[in-house]
Design a protein around this motif. Sequence first.
Motif, PDB file in Angstrom:
ATOM      1  N   TYR A   1      -2.066 123.305 -16.304  1.00  0.00           N
ATOM      2  CA  TYR A   1      -1.947 124.939 -16.179  1.00  0.00           C
ATOM      3  C   TYR A   1      -1.799 125.668 -17.763  1.00  0.00           C
ATOM      4  O   TYR A   1      -1.174 124.432 -18.280  1.00  0.00           O
ATOM      5  CB  TYR A   1      -0.692 125.680 -15.492  1.00  0.00           C
ATOM      6  N   GLY A   2      -2.697 126.474 -18.101  1.00  0.00           N
ATOM      7  CA  GLY A   2      -2.147 127.165 -19.261  1.00  0.00           C
ATOM      8  C   GLY A   2      -0.904 128.212 -19.799  1.00  0.00           C
ATOM      9  O   GLY A   2      -1.491 129.420 -18.871  1.00  0.00           O
ATOM     10  N   LYS A   3      -0.042 128.073 -20.273  1.00  0.00           N
ATOM     11  CA  LYS A   3       0.844 129.237 -20.415  1.00  0.00           C
ATOM     12  C   LYS A   3       0.711 130.463 -20.879  1.00  0.00           C
ATOM     13  O   LYS A   3       0.103 130.152 -22.739  1.00  0.00           O
ATOM     14  CB  LYS A   3       2.056 128.585 -20.521  1.00  0.00           C
ATOM     15  N   LEU A   4       0.779 131.775 -21.188  1.00  0.00           N
ATOM     16  CA  LEU A   4       0.425 133.092 -22.097  1.00  0.00           C
ATOM     17  C   LEU A   4       2.529 133.074 -22.035  1.00  0.00           C
ATOM     18  O   LEU A   4       3.125 133.060 -22.088  1.00  0.00           O
ATOM     19  CB  LEU A   4       0.616 134.230 -20.497  1.00  0.00           C
TER      20      LEU A   4
ATOM     21  N   MET B   1       0.886 126.328  -8.883  1.00  0.00           N
ATOM     22  CA  MET B   1       0.000 126.254  -8.537  1.00  0.00           C
ATOM     23  C   MET B   1      -0.510 126.428  -7.401  1.00  0.00           C
ATOM     24  O   MET B   1      -2.206 126.473  -7.446  1.00  0.00           O
ATOM     25  CB  MET B   1      -0.504 124.799  -9.645  1.00  0.00           C
TER      26      MET B   1
ATOM     27  N   PHE C   1       3.938 135.518 -24.395  1.00  0.00           N
ATOM     28  CA  PHE C   1       3.767 137.132 -24.509  1.00  0.00           C
ATOM     29  C   PHE C   1       4.533 137.343 -26.419  1.00  0.00           C
ATOM     30  O   PHE C   1       5.702 136.837 -26.503  1.00  0.00           O
ATOM     31  CB  PHE C   1       4.781 137.991 -23.652  1.00  0.00           C
TER      32      PHE C   1
ATOM     33  N   LEU D   1       7.353 139.959 -21.614  1.00  0.00           N
ATOM     34  CA  LEU D   1       7.713 138.599 -21.202  1.00  0.00           C
ATOM     35  C   LEU D   1       8.151 137.322 -20.915  1.00  0.00           C
ATOM     36  O   LEU D   1       7.054 136.141 -21.289  1.00  0.00           O
ATOM     37  CB  LEU D   1       6.553 138.971 -20.123  1.00  0.00           C
TER      38      LEU D   1
ATOM     39  N   GLY E   1      -4.645 128.762 -11.968  1.00  0.00           N
ATOM     40  CA  GLY E   1      -3.585 128.834 -13.400  1.00  0.00           C
ATOM     41  C   GLY E   1      -4.866 128.753 -14.714  1.00  0.00           C
ATOM     42  O   GLY E   1      -5.643 128.908 -14.623  1.00  0.00           O
ATOM     43  N   LEU E   2      -4.364 129.534 -15.656  1.00  0.00           N
ATOM     44  CA  LEU E   2      -4.717 129.900 -16.381  1.00  0.00           C
ATOM     45  C   LEU E   2      -5.151 128.394 -16.802  1.00  0.00           C
ATOM     46  O   LEU E   2      -3.965 128.202 -17.424  1.00  0.00           O
ATOM     47  CB  LEU E   2      -3.962 130.666 -17.762  1.00  0.00           C
ATOM     48  N   GLY E   3      -6.026 128.673 -17.579  1.00  0.00           N
ATOM     49  CA  GLY E   3      -6.861 127.476 -17.933  1.00  0.00           C
ATOM     50  C   GLY E   3      -7.280 126.289 -17.066  1.00  0.00           C
ATOM     51  O   GLY E   3      -7.962 124.891 -17.937  1.00  0.00           O
TER      52      GLY E   3
ATOM     53  N   GLY F   1     -10.807 125.450 -17.577  1.00  0.00           N
ATOM     54  CA  GLY F   1     -11.220 125.720 -19.794  1.00  0.00           C
ATOM     55  C   GLY F   1     -11.416 126.771 -19.735  1.00  0.00           C
ATOM     56  O   GLY F   1     -11.363 128.164 -20.239  1.00  0.00           O
TER      57      GLY F   1
ATOM     58  N   ALA G   1      -5.490 122.753 -21.589  1.00  0.00           N
ATOM     59  CA  ALA G   1      -4.796 122.477 -20.190  1.00  0.00           C
ATOM     60  C   ALA G   1      -5.531 121.361 -19.576  1.00  0.00           C
ATOM     61  O   ALA G   1      -5.099 120.877 -19.160  1.00  0.00           O
ATOM     62  CB  ALA G   1      -4.961 124.414 -19.373  1.00  0.00           C
TER      63      ALA G   1
ATOM     64  N   LEU H   1      -6.061 127.149 -23.453  1.00  0.00           N
ATOM     65  CA  LEU H   1      -7.109 126.973 -22.116  1.00  0.00           C
ATOM     66  C   LEU H   1      -6.959 125.444 -22.419  1.00  0.00           C
ATOM     67  O   LEU H   1      -7.457 124.488 -21.668  1.00  0.00           O
ATOM     68  CB  LEU H   1      -8.067 127.683 -22.566  1.00  0.00           C
TER      69      LEU H   1
ATOM     70  N   TYR I   1      -6.951 132.010 -26.431  1.00  0.00           N
ATOM     71  CA  TYR I   1      -6.849 132.669 -25.344  1.00  0.00           C
ATOM     72  C   TYR I   1      -5.904 133.871 -25.594  1.00  0.00           C
ATOM     73  O   TYR I   1      -4.758 133.660 -26.313  1.00  0.00           O
ATOM     74  CB  TYR I   1      -6.948 132.540 -24.455  1.00  0.00           C
TER      75      TYR I   1
ATOM     76  N   GLN J   1       8.239 133.564 -18.811  1.00  0.00           N
ATOM     77  CA  GLN J   1       8.116 132.886 -16.905  1.00  0.00           C
ATOM     78  C   GLN J   1       9.178 131.772 -16.783  1.00  0.00           C
ATOM     79  O   GLN J   1       9.719 131.731 -17.620  1.00  0.00           O
ATOM     80  CB  GLN J   1       6.918 131.950 -17.148  1.00  0.00           C
TER      81      GLN J   1
ATOM     82  N   SER K   1      -3.009 132.075 -24.981  1.00  0.00           N
ATOM     83  CA  SER K   1      -2.497 130.405 -24.476  1.00  0.00           C
ATOM     84  C   SER K   1      -3.211 129.966 -24.503  1.00  0.00           C
ATOM     85  O   SER K   1      -4.105 129.944 -25.125  1.00  0.00           O
ATOM     86  CB  SER K   1      -3.168 131.307 -22.996  1.00  0.00           C
TER      87      SER K   1
ATOM     88  N   TYR L   1       8.035 136.247 -14.093  1.00  0.00           N
ATOM     89  CA  TYR L   1       8.183 136.526 -15.344  1.00  0.00           C
ATOM     90  C   TYR L   1       9.574 137.717 -15.343  1.00  0.00           C
ATOM     91  O   TYR L   1      10.037 138.120 -13.918  1.00  0.00           O
ATOM     92  CB  TYR L   1       6.955 137.453 -15.927  1.00  0.00           C
TER      93      TYR L   1
END
Lengths: 118, 118
Positions: A103-106, B50, A108, B43, B97-99, B102, A98, A95, A32, B45, A93, B35
């Motif tokens: 949780y799926g971390k971004l 969650m 940057f 950025l 949360g991201l992910g 999916g 996850a 996905l 992603y 984290q 990230s 962040y």
Amino acid sequence: QQQVKQSPQSLIVQKGGISIINCAYENTAFDYFPWYQQFPGKGPALLIAIRPDVSEKKEGRFTISFNKSAKQFSLHIMDSQPGDSATYFCAASSLANAGGTSYGKLTFGQGTILTVHP
Amino acid sequence: EAQVTQNPRYLITVTGKKLTVTCSQNMNHEYMSWYRQDPGLGLRQIYYSMNVEVTDKGDVPEGYKVSRKEKRNFPLILESPSPNQTSLYFCASSLYGLGVQGLAYEQYFGPGTRLTVT
């Protein structure tokens, strides 16, 4: 360890020109890839995002090009306008890994300061 | 208006003086995150949550604490600030949360808090 490398750090473009920002990643599990736009004094905002099952995604003047084999993706801003002047961040990230309620971390990139001259 | 708010927006403090940066969202989001933004580093984290009473460390948690007692609030606490915590801080929230399952849920960022520790 910077897993997403972004270039250039700064970019100056004339109005009407094409702005191109590049990102490269290392983790092949990433699936992603969003781009965030940040105006001075504001928080980042999602601009456009892509999944690796397509090589290109276009939304108005903004296009993401994705090269899975090279592990690179880029943002193209066509007909750049002074109002596009901002800091742009790529991110990545995973996905798929996850799953469930995980949780799926971004992660940057370092950011690119874009200035579009009128 | 759907938004993420942070207070204060600007803060100058001295080494060792405990401080709290508040974050609140009115979108009933389950996921919230902090962040820090530093030049050339993008950025990174600090902590994320969650849901209520569920928090975990991000990439750079040292020197920070968080709590999530209510769904809408996610304060960032610096028990003993040091000059290397001088930075621009952003709170963000998303539905999940991201992910999760999916899917990529957009993160909404607050306006930022610029902290200077002398």
